[in-house]
Design an enzyme around this catalytic site. Structure first.
Site, PDB file in Angstrom:
ATOM      1  N   ASP A  70       0.865  -1.161   0.000  1.00  0.00           N
ATOM      2  CA  ASP A  70       0.000   0.000   0.000  1.00  0.00           C
ATOM      3  C   ASP A  70       0.909   1.220   0.000  1.00  0.00           C
ATOM      4  OD1 ASP A  70      -2.600   0.953  -0.180  1.00  0.00           O
ATOM      5  OD2 ASP A  70      -2.735   1.364   1.955  1.00  0.00           O
ATOM      6  N   THR A  71       0.561   2.179  -0.856  1.00  0.00           N
ATOM      7  CA  THR A  71       1.409   3.359  -1.016  1.00  0.00           C
ATOM      8  C   THR A  71       0.591   4.619  -0.798  1.00  0.00           C
ATOM      9  OG1 THR A  71       2.872   2.253  -2.592  1.00  0.00           O
ATOM     10  CG2 THR A  71       2.804   4.650  -2.700  1.00  0.00           C
ATOM     11  N   PHE A 150       2.243   6.779 -13.422  1.00  0.00           N
ATOM     12  CA  PHE A 150       0.826   6.766 -13.075  1.00  0.00           C
ATOM     13  C   PHE A 150       0.604   7.585 -11.805  1.00  0.00           C
ATOM     14  CE2 PHE A 150       0.789   3.779  -9.436  1.00  0.00           C
ATOM     15  CZ  PHE A 150       2.084   3.289  -9.516  1.00  0.00           C
ATOM     16  N   ASP A 153       2.549  10.821 -10.350  1.00  0.00           N
ATOM     17  CA  ASP A 153       3.866  10.981 -10.988  1.00  0.00           C
ATOM     18  C   ASP A 153       4.044  12.319 -11.730  1.00  0.00           C
ATOM     19  OD1 ASP A 153       4.921   8.661  -9.999  1.00  0.00           O
ATOM     20  OD2 ASP A 153       4.640   7.483 -11.829  1.00  0.00           O
TER      21      ASP A 153
END
Ligand code: IMP
Length: 199
Positions: A70-71, A150, A153
């Site tokens: 998870d980011t 994505f 970014d």
């Protein structure tokens, strides 16, 4: 024989990035390829808990070793937001463009643009969990640049570069990336403790 792990994700971009980082060191199978059609819940207030939820969910379903991640993007001037809610920052049905638009609006008059990406990776092997964390520090640009990558970014500039992540090739992004750092810790762990013969 190459070692195989399920990566508990439906995110094509993450799968591509992780495969490039692993560089054939192990075989990674996304959920779709593993024949698993589920939306894994992310109900918690921390990346750590969500990562655990995802890998435990898939391990219980398949009884197969797996990992998840998870980011979140943590912006200093926004008290760490969007953080664990990064994917849904502009609302449940939102997309990357709407999330970025909301972020830039929230930071319109903000001078301190310090931010970081944080990835928490959860490896579930034989029912035991271990986590790895990767952080990439940088700042939020005032406008979008680049077509690659994505998520956030186009507006993230990592420390040590003048390029936005979306202007970089995947290889260039991986010189800085939070996901690369967490994955490297996972690789080190597997090759030292679990799969020493594949070193
Ligand atoms: P999740 O880990 O799938 O919940 O992703 C959280 C949010 O962060 C999503 O909006 C992703 O698009 C975004 N995100 C995750 N990793 C990255 C990255 O490497 N670059 C830019 N945005 C990212």
């Amino acid at each position: 024989m190459k070692n195989k792990l399920i990566f508990a994700t439906n995110n094509k971009n993450k799968l591509i990035e992780i495969r490039a980082i692993l560089n054939n060191k192990m075989e990674i199978c996304g959920l779709k390829e593993a024949g698993i059609e589920v939306e894994i819940p992310e109900p918690h207030d921390t990346l750590e808990e969500n990562a655990t939820e995802k890998s435990r969910f898939i391990y219980q379903l398949t009884q197969t070793d797996c990992f998840s991640e998870d980011t979140g993007l943590e912006v200093f001037a926004l008290d760490g937001k969007p953080g664990v809610k990064s994917a849904r920052y502009a609302g449940e049905e939102c997309n990357d463009a709407a999330n970025i638009a909301k972020l830039l609006k929230a930071m319109e008059n903000t001078e301190n643009r310090t931010a970081q990406f944080k990835t928490v990776m959860s490896l579930m092997m034989n029912g035991e969990e271990i986590q790895f964390t990767g952080i990439c520090k940088g700042k939020i640009a005032t406008s979008l640049k680049g077509e690659n990558g994505f998520g956030y970014d186009p507006v993230f500039i990592p420390d040590g570069s003048h390029l936005h992540f979306a202007e970089m090739t995947m290889g260039e992004k991986n010189n800085f990336s939070h996901r690369k750092k967490a994955t490297q810790l996972l690789i080190n762990y597997l090759s030292e403790k679990i799969w020493p013969e594949s070193k």
